[in-house]
Design an enzyme around this catalytic site. Structure first.
Site, PDB file in Angstrom:
ATOM      1  N   ASP A   1      13.115   7.422   0.592  1.00  0.00           N
ATOM      2  CA  ASP A   1      13.353   8.323   1.742  1.00  0.00           C
ATOM      3  C   ASP A   1      14.641   8.394   2.060  1.00  0.00           C
ATOM      4  O   ASP A   1      15.503   7.641   1.967  1.00  0.00           O
ATOM      5  CB  ASP A   1      12.654   7.249   2.844  1.00  0.00           C
TER       6      ASP A   1
ATOM      7  N   GLU B   1       5.832  -1.607  -2.010  1.00  0.00           N
ATOM      8  CA  GLU B   1       5.565  -0.693  -1.391  1.00  0.00           C
ATOM      9  C   GLU B   1       5.480  -1.140   0.177  1.00  0.00           C
ATOM     10  O   GLU B   1       4.492  -1.826   0.574  1.00  0.00           O
ATOM     11  CB  GLU B   1       4.470   0.146  -1.458  1.00  0.00           C
TER      12      GLU B   1
ATOM     13  N   PHE C   1       5.232  12.268  -5.461  1.00  0.00           N
ATOM     14  CA  PHE C   1       6.263  13.187  -4.890  1.00  0.00           C
ATOM     15  C   PHE C   1       6.812  14.028  -6.060  1.00  0.00           C
ATOM     16  O   PHE C   1       7.194  14.990  -5.790  1.00  0.00           O
ATOM     17  CB  PHE C   1       7.280  12.454  -4.329  1.00  0.00           C
TER      18      PHE C   1
HETATM   19  C1  LIG Z   1       9.230   9.280  -0.248  1.00  0.00           C
HETATM   20  S1  LIG Z   1       8.188   7.927  -0.688  1.00  0.00           S
HETATM   21  C2  LIG Z   1       8.180   8.103  -2.741  1.00  0.00           C
HETATM   22  C3  LIG Z   1       7.084   7.374  -2.924  1.00  0.00           C
HETATM   23  C4  LIG Z   1       6.652   7.452  -4.584  1.00  0.00           C
HETATM   24  N1  LIG Z   1       8.149   6.488  -5.299  1.00  0.00           N
HETATM   25  C5  LIG Z   1       6.732   8.853  -5.028  1.00  0.00           C
HETATM   26  O1  LIG Z   1       7.640   9.482  -5.717  1.00  0.00           O
HETATM   27  O2  LIG Z   1       5.519   9.268  -5.033  1.00  0.00           O
HETATM   28  C6  LIG Z   1       9.228   6.501  -0.364  1.00  0.00           C
HETATM   29  C7  LIG Z   1       8.232   5.352  -0.529  1.00  0.00           C
HETATM   30  O3  LIG Z   1       9.061   4.262  -0.280  1.00  0.00           O
HETATM   31  C8  LIG Z   1       8.602   3.219   0.558  1.00  0.00           C
HETATM   32  N2  LIG Z   1       9.612   2.326   1.042  1.00  0.00           N
HETATM   33  C9  LIG Z   1      10.779   2.543   1.903  1.00  0.00           C
HETATM   34  N3  LIG Z   1      11.358   1.709   2.151  1.00  0.00           N
HETATM   35  C10 LIG Z   1      10.596   0.628   1.439  1.00  0.00           C
HETATM   36  C11 LIG Z   1      11.202  -0.741   1.639  1.00  0.00           C
HETATM   37  N4  LIG Z   1      12.352  -1.162   2.082  1.00  0.00           N
HETATM   38  N5  LIG Z   1      10.367  -1.449   0.771  1.00  0.00           N
HETATM   39  C12 LIG Z   1       9.560  -1.023   0.170  1.00  0.00           C
HETATM   40  N6  LIG Z   1       9.130   0.215  -0.110  1.00  0.00           N
HETATM   41  C13 LIG Z   1       9.825   1.066   0.676  1.00  0.00           C
HETATM   42  C14 LIG Z   1       7.816   3.913   1.584  1.00  0.00           C
HETATM   43  O4  LIG Z   1       6.819   3.611   2.289  1.00  0.00           O
HETATM   44  C15 LIG Z   1       7.344   5.338   0.506  1.00  0.00           C
HETATM   45  O5  LIG Z   1       6.075   5.223   0.371  1.00  0.00           O
END
Ligand SMILES: C[S@@+](CC[C@H](N)C(=O)[O-])C[C@H]1O[C@@H](n2cnc3c(N)ncnc32)[C@H](O)[C@@H]1O
Length: 231
Positions: free
Chosen positions: A121, A72, A196
């Site tokens: 994202d 994360e 989410f």
């Molecule tokens: C929309 S959230 C979804 C979180 C979780 N998977 C959920 O479904 O509740 C996307 C997550 O991916 C993380 N993220 C984005 N780019 C990333 C990267 N390059 N490496 C690790 N985490 C990443 C963001 O910080 C965020 O917490």
């Protein structure tokens, strides 16, 4: 859940490597040896972008015979997720506070039982789409690190991104699509795939799911190459 608990000792559950947002890949970092990392030889599953860690906690509790690593990038969420693990006394999961692009190169070939990517994202604006985490590089690194028969599990609420993901996956013969199962009705407030997923299901929004398994396509290609060189 969302208030940090600085009194909790999360030092065993949270890995905070030094890394640079502009240069997330440290070429000199050694490969991760899973048995030393987790202190046991159990199979390992990886989650990309764990958010607040609901999936990790639920999956690790349901499968004490496996290890889980969540990566994360947002430090605050990585910390909250690690706190969740500590509060639930979960010993077979860890959070890595960093960029998945810095972690994948350190994962040994065919060393993962499964990879999970939930609600990556979407980066809506056209000029930001190159920031999407699910791209051809990620597919290639998952193909390299999943063991044959290993699973890749994906969910998104964004139909357009989901189509892009499916196209990337369809173009790679090392993966075979499996039926995507609809989940059962939740039995309690934390009985969801991820934070989410919970939010979107409660809002009644559609969720797009896909599951793949790693074929042994390249193993077959290697065998054919060595047989033809013998002939
Ligand atoms: C929309 S959230 C979804 C979180 C979780 N998977 C959920 O479904 O509740 C996307 C997550 O991916 C993380 N993220 C984005 N780019 C990333 C990267 N390059 N490496 C690790 N985490 C990443 C963001 O910080 C965020 O917490």
């Amino acid at each position: 859940m969302s208030r940090p608990r600085p009194d909790l000792d999360i030092s065993r559950h949270l890995i905070e490597p030094v890394w640079s947002p502009t240069h997330p890949i440290d070429e000199s970092a050694p490969p991760i040896d899973w048995p030393s990392f987790f202190g046991n030889p159990r199979p390992v599953e990886l989650e990309v972008g764990s958010g607040k860690g609901l999936f990790l906690a639920n999956a690790a509790s349901a499968h004490p015979d496996r290890n889980y690593l969540g990566v994360e990038i947002t430090k605050k969420y990585a910390r909250l997720a690690a706190e969740r693990l500590v509060k639930q006394q979960i010993e077979n999961a860890r959070l890595w506070a960093g960029d998945i692009r810095g972690v994948m190169p350190r994962i040994i070939d065919r060393s993962l039982l499964a990879v999970h990517v939930y609600f990556p994202d979407p980066w809506w604006k056209k000029r930001h789409k190159k920031r999407r985490v699910f791209n051809a590089d990620l597919v290639a690194s998952i193909a390299r690190t999943l063991q044959p028969g290993g699973g890749l599990h994906i969910a998104s609420d964004v139909q357009e991104y989901y189509q892009v993901i499916r196209e990337l996956m369809a173009a790679d013969p090392r993966f075979e699509e499996l039926p995507a199962l609809e989940p059962d009705s939740p039995e309690h407030d934390l009985d969801y795939l991820t934070n989410f997923e919970r939010k979107y299901r409660l809002e009644g929004r559609p969720i797009y799911r896909a599951n793949y398994h790693r074929t042994n396509a390249d193993a077959v290609a290697e065998t054919e190459a060595s047989t033809s060189s013998i002939a």
